[in-house]
Design an enzyme around this catalytic site. Structure first.
Site, PDB file in Angstrom:
ATOM      1  N   GLY A  13       0.820  -1.214   0.000  1.00 24.96           N
ATOM      2  CA  GLY A  13       0.000   0.000   0.000  1.00 24.96           C
ATOM      3  C   GLY A  13       0.848   1.256   0.000  1.00 24.96           C
ATOM      4  O   GLY A  13       0.467   2.280   0.585  1.00 24.96           O
ATOM      5  N   LEU A  15       1.537   3.545  -2.124  1.00 27.43           N
ATOM      6  CA  LEU A  15       1.125   4.762  -2.813  1.00 27.43           C
ATOM      7  C   LEU A  15       0.075   5.547  -2.026  1.00 27.43           C
ATOM      8  O   LEU A  15      -0.375   6.597  -2.481  1.00 27.43           O
ATOM      9  CB  LEU A  15       0.583   4.434  -4.207  1.00 27.43           C
ATOM     10  CG  LEU A  15       1.555   3.709  -5.146  1.00 27.43           C
ATOM     11  CD1 LEU A  15       0.952   3.575  -6.533  1.00 27.43           C
ATOM     12  CD2 LEU A  15       2.902   4.421  -5.217  1.00 27.43           C
ATOM     13  N   ASP A  39       2.262  -1.802  -4.456  1.00 27.39           N
ATOM     14  CA  ASP A  39       0.844  -1.433  -4.421  1.00 27.39           C
ATOM     15  C   ASP A  39       0.133  -2.263  -5.478  1.00 27.39           C
ATOM     16  O   ASP A  39       0.782  -2.931  -6.294  1.00 27.39           O
ATOM     17  CB  ASP A  39       0.652   0.072  -4.664  1.00 27.39           C
ATOM     18  CG  ASP A  39      -0.566   0.625  -3.929  1.00 27.39           C
ATOM     19  OD1 ASP A  39      -1.687   0.143  -4.204  1.00 27.39           O
ATOM     20  OD2 ASP A  39      -0.414   1.523  -3.076  1.00 27.39           O
ATOM     21  N   ILE A  40      -1.192  -2.195  -5.466  1.00 31.86           N
ATOM     22  CA  ILE A  40      -1.987  -2.933  -6.436  1.00 31.86           C
ATOM     23  C   ILE A  40      -1.924  -2.277  -7.810  1.00 31.86           C
ATOM     24  O   ILE A  40      -2.263  -2.869  -8.830  1.00 31.86           O
ATOM     25  CB  ILE A  40      -3.459  -3.053  -5.961  1.00 31.86           C
ATOM     26  CG1 ILE A  40      -4.242  -4.079  -6.784  1.00 31.86           C
ATOM     27  CG2 ILE A  40      -4.140  -1.697  -5.987  1.00 31.86           C
ATOM     28  CD1 ILE A  40      -3.797  -5.490  -6.606  1.00 31.86           C
ATOM     29  N   TYR A 146     -14.895  -1.250   8.692  1.00 33.90           N
ATOM     30  CA  TYR A 146     -13.471  -0.915   8.762  1.00 33.90           C
ATOM     31  C   TYR A 146     -12.928  -1.156  10.166  1.00 33.90           C
ATOM     32  O   TYR A 146     -11.872  -1.781  10.342  1.00 33.90           O
ATOM     33  CB  TYR A 146     -13.271   0.546   8.355  1.00 33.90           C
ATOM     34  CG  TYR A 146     -11.857   1.041   8.556  1.00 33.90           C
ATOM     35  CD1 TYR A 146     -10.817   0.608   7.753  1.00 33.90           C
ATOM     36  CD2 TYR A 146     -11.568   1.963   9.566  1.00 33.90           C
ATOM     37  CE1 TYR A 146      -9.522   1.072   7.938  1.00 33.90           C
ATOM     38  CE2 TYR A 146     -10.273   2.434   9.755  1.00 33.90           C
ATOM     39  CZ  TYR A 146      -9.257   1.982   8.928  1.00 33.90           C
ATOM     40  OH  TYR A 146      -7.979   2.436   9.130  1.00 33.90           O
ATOM     41  N   LYS A 150     -10.034  -3.909  11.673  1.00 36.57           N
ATOM     42  CA  LYS A 150      -8.847  -3.521  12.436  1.00 36.57           C
ATOM     43  C   LYS A 150      -8.776  -4.273  13.768  1.00 36.57           C
ATOM     44  O   LYS A 150      -7.684  -4.630  14.225  1.00 36.57           O
ATOM     45  CB  LYS A 150      -8.822  -2.004  12.657  1.00 36.57           C
ATOM     46  CG  LYS A 150      -8.515  -1.219  11.391  1.00 36.57           C
ATOM     47  CD  LYS A 150      -7.175  -1.630  10.807  1.00 36.57           C
ATOM     48  CE  LYS A 150      -6.829  -0.945   9.523  1.00 36.57           C
ATOM     49  NZ  LYS A 150      -5.528  -1.381   8.959  1.00 36.57           N
TER      50      LYS A 150
END
Length: 317
Positions: A13, A15, A39-40, A146, A150
């Protein structure tokens, strides 16, 4: 450029808002060639892509993560790839797939390849039953998908540490404010957007109420806390190791607008709350970071006014 340290680091991740600045800090510490940003997707000209190794990586694919770690001799993974709160609530299945599935894949790869892992958590782990000044061991009953991901990430980290000996560490990031990268679809994005508006049109329409108070942190402090917790001796870390509260400072949206107005003549702000207000209302006003301070020396450097000046100076350059 710093001298190589011997560590090989992978950042997923990269970016995103945190990744952009964390990669820069890690490359300064370990050497450009020793830090692989991933990143993807890729973005031409992005510093994570142009100033060091970069790989396109799907973090939900355990085999791909493991292969990259083996091929590159990775010793430490900073796993930042995730969907944030506002984005995640729009697509709960994708949020769970990326946030939980990606974490499982990274932890499996770390176990197989002998890597240390940083997995960030968030103040979104708290729910309405948490005290408004949330202690480290407050109840974790979030109302957002979300937040649920976590909580599960913290538990997975502890499981891999306890059962498999994988050195997993994490921080519960407050809302993060930075000028170097755009916000990534979180509830606290208003605290970034408002500065861009201040140096542009000098007016901002805020999506939370003026009295909304949340824990916040300037990105420089967040990066410093991340490096500190990863540098701390394993013997100094207790049961909070995968989700330390870290305190920065708290302010209401109205207090932030007033601080900006002191620096930008003619700045104005109005308030039109949307669905993100509901998420904000479920989180604490502040967090107790005393365990992080005790176990690895955490202390924030920025307050509201120092952050405001740093943001406006950064965006004006």
């Amino acid at each position: 450029m710093s001298e190589p340290t011997g560590d090989r680091v992978l950042v997923t991740g990269a970016l995103g808002q945190i990744g952009t600045e964390l990669v820069e800090a890690l490359r300064a510490k370990h050497g450009d060639a020793a830090v692989i940003a991933s990143d993807i997707r890729t973005v031409e000209g992005h510093p994570c892509v142009s100033k060091g190794p970069f790989a396109i990586l799907d973090v939900t694919d355990t085999a791909s993560v493991s292969r990259l770690c083996r091929d590159e001799g990775v010793t430490t993974i900073y796993h930042l790839a995730a969907l944030l709160s506002a984005t995640g609530e729009k697509n709960p299945e994708l949020c769970r797939s990326v946030n939980v599935g990606g974490t499982v894949a990274v932890l499996k790869a770390a176990k197989a390849c002998g890597c240390r892992v940083f997995v960030p958590s968030s103040i979104a782990v708290f729910g309405p039953d948490a005290p408004k000044h949330a202690p480290q061991n407050a109840p974790l009953n979030p109302t957002t998908v979300y937040g649920e991901t976590k909580v599960e990430g913290e538990a997975l980290g502890l499981e891999y540490w306890t059962l498999h000996g994988v050195d997993v560490r994490g921080l519960r990031y407050p809302g993060l404010v930075s000028y170097k990268a755009p916000a990534g679809g979180g509830t606290t994005d208003y605290a970034v957007e408002i500065f861009h508006a201040a140096v542009g049109s000098k007016h901002y329409q805020c999506f939370v109420r003026p009295d909304t108070k949340l824990p916040m942190m300037y990105m420089d402090d967040a990066i410093r806390a991340t490096l500190m917790v990863m540098d701390a001796p394993a013997t100094s870390l207790g049961s909070s190791r995968t989700g330390y509260n870290i305190d920065g400072f708290s302010f209401t949206a109205e207090e932030l607008a007033a601080a900006i107005a002191q620096e930008v003549e003619g700045f104005s702000c109005d308030y039109v709350p949307d669905v993100r207000q509901t998420y904000a209302d479920s989180w604490p006003d502040s967090v107790d970071g005393s365990i992080a301070k005790k176990e690895w020396g955490w202390s924030p450097a920025y307050d509201l006014h120092a952050m405001t000046r740093a943001m406006l100076n950064g965006l004006s350059d």
